[in-house]
Design an enzyme around this catalytic site. Structure first.
Site, PDB file in Angstrom:
ATOM      1  CG  HIS A   1      -8.191  10.694 -21.276  1.00  0.00           C
ATOM      2  ND1 HIS A   1      -7.383  10.221 -20.269  1.00  0.00           N
ATOM      3  CD2 HIS A   1      -9.393  10.932 -20.712  1.00  0.00           C
ATOM      4  CE1 HIS A   1      -8.077  10.150 -19.141  1.00  0.00           C
ATOM      5  NE2 HIS A   1      -9.309  10.580 -19.383  1.00  0.00           N
TER       6      HIS A   1
ATOM      7  CD  GLU B   1     -15.032   7.245 -15.449  1.00  0.00           C
ATOM      8  OE1 GLU B   1     -13.847   7.052 -15.111  1.00  0.00           O
ATOM      9  OE2 GLU B   1     -15.387   7.318 -16.636  1.00  0.00           O
TER      10      GLU B   1
ATOM     11  CG  HIS C   1     -15.417  11.221 -14.531  1.00  0.00           C
ATOM     12  ND1 HIS C   1     -16.151  11.619 -15.618  1.00  0.00           N
ATOM     13  CD2 HIS C   1     -14.319  10.590 -15.032  1.00  0.00           C
ATOM     14  CE1 HIS C   1     -15.534  11.242 -16.734  1.00  0.00           C
ATOM     15  NE2 HIS C   1     -14.419  10.620 -16.410  1.00  0.00           N
TER      16      HIS C   1
HETATM   17 ZN   LIG Z   1     -11.009  10.594 -18.094  1.00  0.00          ZN
END
Ligand SMILES: [Zn+2]
Ligand SMILES: *[C@@H]1O[C@H](CO)[C@@H](O)[C@H](O)[C@H]1NC(C)=O
Ligand SMILES: *[C@@H]1O[C@H](CO)[C@@H](O)[C@H](O)[C@H]1NC(C)=O
Ligand SMILES: *[C@@H]1O[C@H](CO)[C@@H](O)[C@H](O)[C@H]1NC(C)=O
Ligand SMILES: *[C@@H]1O[C@H](CO)[C@@H](O)[C@H](O)[C@H]1NC(C)=O
Ligand SMILES: *[C@@H]1O[C@H](CO)[C@@H](O)[C@H](O)[C@H]1NC(C)=O
Length: 505
Positions: free
Chosen positions: A109, A353, A378
């Site tokens: 990110h 996630e 994820h």
């Molecule tokens: Zn992430």
């Protein structure tokens, strides 16, 4: 260890098939046992990689290093990362992984790429930096030409330069560092559950926000982020970016186009300095708390960005805690828009996630596939959904596994129990990434590779596993196939050099 030549593998396969039941003649057949073990080996990630002679030698060396780490009284992957980090840093396996060319980081990110030390020691020491203090034990930063207007829920703004003259700067800086990461001496006490850790996660993000959205710093941050990943032997990065408006000293705000042009400019500068760096692309992200109307607008913005910046714009995704945000299915009308207009906007959805089996949110992985996602961020819940797993495999959609993030955000505590262990054993398409390394006091990809290799990779994962993961990182990237081929050739060249050099040590 190492892979057998195909002819021999086929031979073993025949032994397995011909003998029929596992217990023939009441006695286990050792040849059959060997064949079955080979079959399992072949299925795993790296199982079809054939190592050359040098690689086999290095694999043997790595195996010995691994045995040493496995024998440690405190096994790092079984501990919380905040406690494991100093142990990992002493590990020869970790130094090996740091030096290893790792290809691409596909899940990171925008404002969590750079170690916070740099933010505090470099950025907050620049001119015109103001700070204010919130009632909930946090701080906010802002750059301004004059005294800024007060912000709600925060004290009056104080020029940091002035404050530093009155206070112990070291202590102040350390408190800023604590504000910017999730680090805690005793993480289990500090974060009893997922709600608490996510609240702190979002708060830490707000602390960084005022620093990293100041226009000149936005560029410096990106440059430093690329540099830190490059130094960890990564050649290409896909950045999930919110592209918030950046601001100037007089308060003027810049558009998303400004940010994209800034990325192009920084990349150009970076590649002039480090010519073997392949590049970076942006996955535009918005918060999953948006409503449908806002999501339609966001998807339209993504389409425009893709048209205007096709070289660096890779696609679209939602961010924020999945359990408390809206499920993908809620956004389907927005997400179908590009295809309806005959435009292909690639998706890279975070999905799965979560621990909440059977909820609307738990459907996200399936819906991501129905919406033709290119990868799954994820996919932590993947192993609980056999149909989703098969479909993902058929579509060749990789999961981006981020072990340290999953542990710090309390989806799993002992990384030997990470569900990716199953996916790895089955050879499910997979890449390793680091999500928000700065918030976890990690960096680049090496720490996450360590956890994958030592934790859920177990004794079985070897140099072939690592090679497959590294090659996967380019294969599942958003690069055009021509660029992928070029980058992969460069990666393999780096790999061979790494193998030769490490053998000499
Ligand atoms: Zn992430
Ligand atoms: C500031 O605090 C640090 C850490 O607590 C301490 O070691 C140092 O002596 C202090 N400096 C001054 C000038 O008081
Ligand atoms: C954040 O910084 C402030 C100001 O120095 C400090 O009082 C506070 O304890 C810090 N918060 C955390 C969570 O460390
Ligand atoms: C701060 O970072 C910039 C790069 O963004 C670098 O040029 C400068 O030397 C750094 N300054 C300090 C004091 O570390
Ligand atoms: C969506 O959010 C916007 C802005 O927050 C608001 O103006 C609008 O009424 C909302 N739309 C719906 C359908 O809830
Ligand atoms: C699905 O995505 C792939 C790869 O991004 C693309 O080539 C294909 O056209 C897409 N198909 C549909 C139906 O959207």
């Amino acid at each position: 260890m190492g892979a057998l030549p195909w002819g021999r593998r086929l031979g073993l396969l025949c032994v397995v098939l011909l003998c029929g039941t596992p217990l023939c003649c009441g006695r286990p057949d050792p040849r059959r046992r060997e064949a079955l073990m080979q079959l399992e080996m072949i299925r795993g990630i790296g199982g079809s990689v054939v190592l050359n002679d040098k690689e086999k030698l290095l694999d043997e060396k790595l195996h010995q290093l691994k045995l040493q780490d496995m024998a440690l009284p405190e096994f790092p992957p079984s501990m919380h990362f905040f406690k494991a980090k100093p142990l990992i840093e002493r590990s020869p396996v970790f130094s090996f992984l740091q030096k290893m060319p790792k290809g691409a980081a596909l899940h990171v990110h925008d404002f969590a790429m750079v170690g916070v030390e740099w933010l505090v020691k470099n950025i907050t020491y620049r001119e015109n930096c103001y700070v204010c203090f919130t009632a909930d034990n946090s701080v906010r930063f802002l750059f301004s030409a004059g005294q800024p207007k007060p912000q709600t829920h925060c004290s009056t703004w104080i020029l940091l330069e002035t404050l530093r003259r009155k206070m112990n700067s070291t202590e102040l800086d350390n408190s800023f560092i604590r504000n910017l990461t999730l680090f805690a001496e005793d993480p289990d006490e500090a974060y009893p559950d997922q709600d608490v850790v996510w609240t702190r996660f979002e708060q830490a993000f707000l602390v960084a926000y005022g620093l990293v959205t100041y226009a000149p710093i936005f560029k410096d941050y990106l440059y430093e982020g690329l540099r830190q990943f490059y130094m960890d032997n990564i050649m290409y990065v896909e950045i999930r970016a919110l592209l918030p408006p950046t601001y100037e000293l007089d308060g003027r705000r810049n558009s998303k186009d400004w940010s994209m042009r800034a990325c192009q400019e920084v990349l150009q500068r970076f590649r002039a300095q480090y010519p073997d760096f392949v590049g970076a692309r942006v996955i535009f992200t918005v918060h999953r708390g948006l409503n449908l109307t806002e999501a339609v607008k966001a998807v339209e913005e993504a389409v425009t960005l893709q048209r205007n910046f096709p070289d660096i714009m890779a696609g679209f995704d939602f961010v924020g805690r999945e359990d408390s945000g809206r499920p993908l299915w809620y956004f389907r009308e927005a997400l179908e828009l590009p295809e309806e207009r005959g435009i292909h906007l690639p998706y890279f959805f975070h999905a799965g996630e979560t621990d909440s089996e059977g909820t609307d949110v738990d459907q996200n992985m399936m819906d991501a596939l129905l919406l033709n996602t290119s990868r799954i961020g994820h996919g932590f819940a993947m192993t609980r959904h056999p149909v989703v797993k098969e479909l993902a495999r058929k579509m060749d959609v990789a999961v981006e596994v981020c072990p340290i993030s999953n542990q710090v955000l309390k989806l799993v505590s002992d990384l030997r129990n990470h569900p990716a262990a199953v996916l790895m054993a089955e050879g499910h398409p997979m890449v390793i990434s680091s999500d928000d390394p700065a918030l976890f006091e990690a960096s680049g990809l090496s720490y996450d590779f360590y956890q994958a290799f030592m934790g859920f990779g177990g004794m079985r994962s070897n140099l072939a596993t690592l090679k497959q993961l590294v090659v996967n990182s380019l294969r599942y990237s958003s690069l055009s196939s021509a660029l992928k081929d070029k980058a992969t050739a460069a990666l393999l060249e780096k790999w061979d050099k790494f193998v030769s050099e490490t053998l000499l040590m």
